[in-house]
Design an enzyme around this catalytic site. Structure first.
Site, PDB file in Angstrom:
ATOM      1  CG  ASP A  44      16.124 -13.326 -13.324  1.00  0.00           C
ATOM      2  OD1 ASP A  44      16.572 -14.164 -14.130  1.00  0.00           O
ATOM      3  OD2 ASP A  44      14.909 -13.151 -13.114  1.00  0.00           O
ATOM      4  CG  ASN A  93      11.824 -13.518 -25.436  1.00  0.00           C
ATOM      5  OD1 ASN A  93      12.386 -12.646 -26.081  1.00  0.00           O
ATOM      6  ND2 ASN A  93      12.483 -14.395 -24.708  1.00  0.00           N
ATOM      7  CG  HIS A 127      12.065 -15.382 -29.271  1.00  0.00           C
ATOM      8  ND1 HIS A 127      12.390 -15.799 -28.000  1.00  0.00           N
ATOM      9  CD2 HIS A 127      10.925 -16.041 -29.594  1.00  0.00           C
ATOM     10  CE1 HIS A 127      11.509 -16.673 -27.580  1.00  0.00           C
ATOM     11  NE2 HIS A 127      10.593 -16.853 -28.527  1.00  0.00           N
ATOM     12  CG  ASP A 129      17.796 -12.348 -29.460  1.00  0.00           C
ATOM     13  OD1 ASP A 129      17.575 -13.027 -28.427  1.00  0.00           O
ATOM     14  OD2 ASP A 129      17.860 -12.850 -30.608  1.00  0.00           O
ATOM     15  CD  GLU A 144      15.271 -15.000 -17.741  1.00  0.00           C
ATOM     16  OE1 GLU A 144      14.577 -15.392 -16.788  1.00  0.00           O
ATOM     17  OE2 GLU A 144      15.506 -15.714 -18.716  1.00  0.00           O
TER      18      GLU A 144
END
Length: 169
Positions: free
Chosen positions: A64, A72, A77, A81, A107
């Protein structure tokens, strides 16, 4: 007749290629190129069958990305990404050919480690954690991950095994 057979043969070849491509798309996360949940769950069933048949160790890592929402929120975002893609590439480059990596969602990633007991999985998890912590990520600098590891026992249900790895985070 011969040209009809050749046409049928080339149509058959094209259909086979299309089927392989569709299976690849259906089993791959579009953003990262890692396997998706559907494909990793197929792999898990196969590996759990192997464990039950041959009593070979089998472990699972749940990875994680820490504080991903903040990435973000602060950088957008697009940056998030890019982080997901970079983490995927880093994980993939550090795993054995027999290990399977999937983006579980958001994630979170899952790594299935065949022929790997709990202690070896914990060592792998620590090595991956350290390598990610020391890597430099575009736009955001450094980041950390949390990793939980669990070994599958014969007769375990997939959900129970996953839950143990998730709790180990």
């Amino acid at each position: 007749f011969k040209s009809t057979l050749e046409t049928c043969s080339s149509i058959g070849d094209a259909a086979e290629v299309a089927i392989v491509e569709l299976e690849q798309v259906a089993g791959t996360d579009k953003l990262t190129g890692a396997w998706n949940r559907r494909r990793i769950e197929e792999c898990v069933r196969s590996e759990m069958d192997r464990l039950n048949r041959y009593d070979q160790p089998l472990s699972l890592l749940v990875v994680d990305i820490d504080h991903f929402k903040a990435i973000n929120d602060q950088h957008g975002h697009g940056a998030g990404d890019q982080v997901l893609q970079a983490v995927t590439a880093l994980l993939q480059s550090r795993l054995r050919g027999t290990d399977a990596l999937a983006r579980w969602g958001g994630e979170e990633f899952v790594v299935v480690c065949p022929n790997t007991g709990r202690s070896a999985a914990a060592l792998l998890a620590e090595r991956l954690r350290g390598q990610i912590a020391s890597a430099e990520f575009p736009l955001i600098g450094q980041l950390t991950v949390s990793i939980g590891a669990a070994e599958c026992s014969p007769g375990d249900a997939w959900e129970d095994w996953f839950q143990r790895a998730d709790e180990a985070l």
